[in-house]
Write a protein that holds these residues in place. Structure first.
Motif, PDB file in Angstrom:
ATOM      1  N   LYS A 168      -2.591  -6.338   8.357  1.00 11.26           N
ATOM      2  CA  LYS A 168      -3.984  -7.201   8.243  1.00 11.26           C
ATOM      3  C   LYS A 168      -5.171  -6.609   9.238  1.00 11.26           C
ATOM      4  O   LYS A 168      -4.933  -5.892  10.152  1.00 11.26           O
ATOM      5  CB  LYS A 168      -3.649  -8.735   8.888  1.00 11.26           C
ATOM      6  CG  LYS A 168      -2.647  -9.344   8.229  1.00 11.26           C
ATOM      7  CD  LYS A 168      -3.565  -9.799   6.995  1.00 11.26           C
ATOM      8  CE  LYS A 168      -2.359 -10.948   6.076  1.00 11.26           C
ATOM      9  NZ  LYS A 168      -3.031 -11.098   4.737  1.00 11.26           N
ATOM     10  N   LYS A 169      -6.360  -6.903   8.380  1.00  9.13           N
ATOM     11  CA  LYS A 169      -7.333  -6.452   9.279  1.00  9.13           C
ATOM     12  C   LYS A 169      -7.543  -7.117  10.778  1.00  9.13           C
ATOM     13  O   LYS A 169      -7.299  -8.307  10.590  1.00  9.13           O
ATOM     14  CB  LYS A 169      -8.831  -6.785   8.471  1.00  9.13           C
ATOM     15  CG  LYS A 169      -8.874  -5.875   7.213  1.00  9.13           C
ATOM     16  CD  LYS A 169     -10.309  -5.806   6.686  1.00  9.13           C
ATOM     17  CE  LYS A 169     -10.636  -7.189   6.053  1.00  9.13           C
ATOM     18  NZ  LYS A 169     -10.012  -7.252   4.891  1.00  9.13           N
ATOM     19  N   GLY A 218      -9.632  -2.819  14.730  1.00  9.25           N
ATOM     20  CA  GLY A 218     -10.190  -2.078  13.674  1.00  9.25           C
ATOM     21  C   GLY A 218      -9.327  -1.306  12.963  1.00  9.25           C
ATOM     22  O   GLY A 218      -8.032  -1.791  12.896  1.00  9.25           O
ATOM     23  N   PRO A 219      -9.737  -0.422  12.090  1.00 10.11           N
ATOM     24  CA  PRO A 219      -8.461   0.143  11.194  1.00 10.11           C
ATOM     25  C   PRO A 219      -7.550   0.633  11.665  1.00 10.11           C
ATOM     26  O   PRO A 219      -7.565   1.488  12.888  1.00 10.11           O
ATOM     27  CB  PRO A 219      -9.462   1.167  10.293  1.00 10.11           C
ATOM     28  CG  PRO A 219     -10.656   1.317  10.848  1.00 10.11           C
ATOM     29  CD  PRO A 219     -10.868   0.215  11.652  1.00 10.11           C
ATOM     30  N   PRO A 220      -6.202   0.665  11.199  1.00 10.73           N
ATOM     31  CA  PRO A 220      -5.215   1.172  11.941  1.00 10.73           C
ATOM     32  C   PRO A 220      -5.281   2.845  11.789  1.00 10.73           C
ATOM     33  O   PRO A 220      -5.781   3.542  11.004  1.00 10.73           O
ATOM     34  CB  PRO A 220      -3.851   0.970  11.086  1.00 10.73           C
ATOM     35  CG  PRO A 220      -4.562   0.579   9.505  1.00 10.73           C
ATOM     36  CD  PRO A 220      -5.972   0.153   9.964  1.00 10.73           C
ATOM     37  N   ARG A 241       0.769  -1.242   0.110  1.00  7.13           N
ATOM     38  CA  ARG A 241       0.078   0.045  -0.030  1.00  7.13           C
ATOM     39  C   ARG A 241       0.835   1.249   0.052  1.00  7.13           C
ATOM     40  O   ARG A 241       1.787   1.429   0.500  1.00  7.13           O
ATOM     41  CB  ARG A 241      -0.983   0.086   0.896  1.00  7.13           C
ATOM     42  CG  ARG A 241      -1.648  -1.264   1.324  1.00  7.13           C
ATOM     43  CD  ARG A 241      -2.739  -1.112   2.541  1.00  7.13           C
ATOM     44  NE  ARG A 241      -3.689  -1.994   2.704  1.00  7.13           N
ATOM     45  CZ  ARG A 241      -3.403  -3.261   3.386  1.00  7.13           C
ATOM     46  NH1 ARG A 241      -2.290  -3.462   3.832  1.00  7.13           N
ATOM     47  NH2 ARG A 241      -4.298  -4.091   3.274  1.00  7.13           N
TER      48      ARG A 241
END
Ligand code: CTP
Length: 395
Positions: free
Chosen positions: A287-288, A292-294, A203
């Motif tokens: 990873k998820k 929750g989202p980073p 990403r």
């Protein structure tokens, strides 16, 4: 320029009609044109039109007794200061790359000891074919210079790279090669495209910059005779003729590549450098999870333009910045000029339709001397005007 002569090989493509306009431009500038028209070329333009505009006879046959009696093909290949192939079809490029000599045009290209400039023209799929890519790389390695092809609509109804450069652009490239150009002996550094800031191995944080304007500027500078180092973020554009390209991803890599390229007489920072990067690039894919989202923490990237413009012993004589703005363009550009310490800012309003990623640009030049507004023009024209202004300022 009256003593200069061009040997113009006209290949068989729909773009051959543009070779007539090119011939007219060259003759108007007092440059001699001796045309070679291939058999396929003669399907598109007549020998009579070419001969009338060139004010010379047209050579076509390798085994013609009259042609050979008048001027042998070896002599013909050396009778000019520059050999220009326009249009350079996929077939002509393939022949030249492989040293084939089955017809007059190919034999001339093999026998010449003069610089060669090619203006490719072909269908986008032919241009992108692996065979053409290979031939292009071989020809470049052999020292052949290229102008174009451009991106656009084609006679075959498709869209993409493969359209022959406009006669005016080929003419400029020819002038650059014949005269050496006003930037001969100068080194100019150009940054272009976006940067990509890694979050993890898969990403990145990036932006929508197409890199087109920066690539056009690098090409224009090279056509004026400069040695150009183009430090480019991730874009899929072809490298302009005569330009040394260094591909990078992140802002920090871009800065390091720029510093490595110094000294330079001028630097043009066109890149849309990411202002921030994630404070940490993870070594493995995130990873998820149940958490929750980073949450991303961003840190500021180095300012390449400001770093190059700082008063150091390696500061280029002219440092040019760009300002892509959405509002109060002039005010922001003036503030940027002072904040970054550069010599001029090329500012544009990116809310105008067709600017981001498009072919046109409307810019203003902001310097200590004041503000200059340029009319809307193609990115290639804007690039040439910027290159010419740099040549003026360095003179
Ligand atoms: N630039 C650079 N390095 C950076 C940021 C910008 O070299 N880290 C250069 C760009 O190549 C361009 C000029 O600075 O020539 C202006 O870029 P811009 O993003 O508009 O400037 P910023 O300083 O980021 O200002 P803003 O707050 O408007 O984003």
């Amino acid at each position: 320029m009256s003593e200069k002569r061009v040997l113009l090989i006209v290949g068989g493509g729909i773009a051959a009609y543009k070779a007539l306009e090119l011939t007219r431009l060259l003759r108007k500038a007092g440059i001699g044109v001796r045309p070679i028209l291939t058999k396929a070329g003669a399907e598109f333009v007549t020998p009579l039109s070419l001969s009338a505009l060139a004010e010379d006879r047209v050579y076509s046959e390798l085994f013609s007794l009259t042609d050979e009696a008048e001027m042998g093909h070896i002599e013909l290949s050396r009778s000019a200061d520059l050999v220009v192939v326009a249009p350079a079809t996929a077939d002509l490029m393939a022949k030249a790359a492989n040293g084939l000599a089955g017809d007059l045009a190919a034999t001339t290209l093999l026998a010449t000891d003069k610089p060669v400039l090619m203006a490719p023209a072909m269908n986008v799929r032919m241009w992108e074919h692996a065979a053409t890519r290979r031939n292009l790389a071989t020809l470049k390695a052999d020292g052949v210079a290229f102008v174009g092809p451009d991106e656009g609509a084609m006679a075959c109804g498709e869209f993409g790279f493969g359209r022959m450069a406009e006669p005016a652009a080929i003419f400029e490239a020819i002038l650059g090669m014949l005269q050496g150009g006003p930037l001969k002996g100068r080194h100019v550094l150009v940054t272009a495209g976006p940067t990509a800031e890694a979050l993890d191995p898969v990403r990145v944080l990036t932006n929508r910059s197409s890199g087109k304007q920066g690539f056009e500027i690098a090409g224009a500078l090279a056509r004026l005779g400069a040695r150009v180092t183009l430090v480019a973020g991730p874009v899929g554009l072809p490298t302009p003729a005569g330009v040394t390209r260094v591909d990078i991803e992140s802002a920090r890599e871009m800065l390091a590549a720029c510093q490595q390229a110094l000294p330079a007489d001028a630097a043009v920072c066109v890149a849309a450098v990411a202002d921030w990067r994630p404070d940490e690039a993870f070594g493995i894919k995130l990873k998820k999870g149940k958490d929750g989202p980073p949450v991303l923490t961003l840190v500021e990237n180095p300012d390449i333009l400001a770093t190059l413009a700082a008063h150091t012993p390696t500061r280029p004589k002219i440092v040019v910045g760009f300002a892509a703005e959405t509002n109060d363009v002039e005010m922001h550009a003036k503030a940027k000029l002072t904040r970054k310490g550069c010599d001029w800012i090329v500012a544009n309003d990116v809310t105008q339709p067709g600017v981001m990623g498009g072919a046109d640009n409307t810019v203003m030049i902001v310097s200590k001397a004041g503000v200059e507004r340029w009319d809307r023009a193609g990115k290639d024209e804007v690039a040439m005007k910027i290159a010419q202004r740099i040549a003026q300022d360095l003179a």
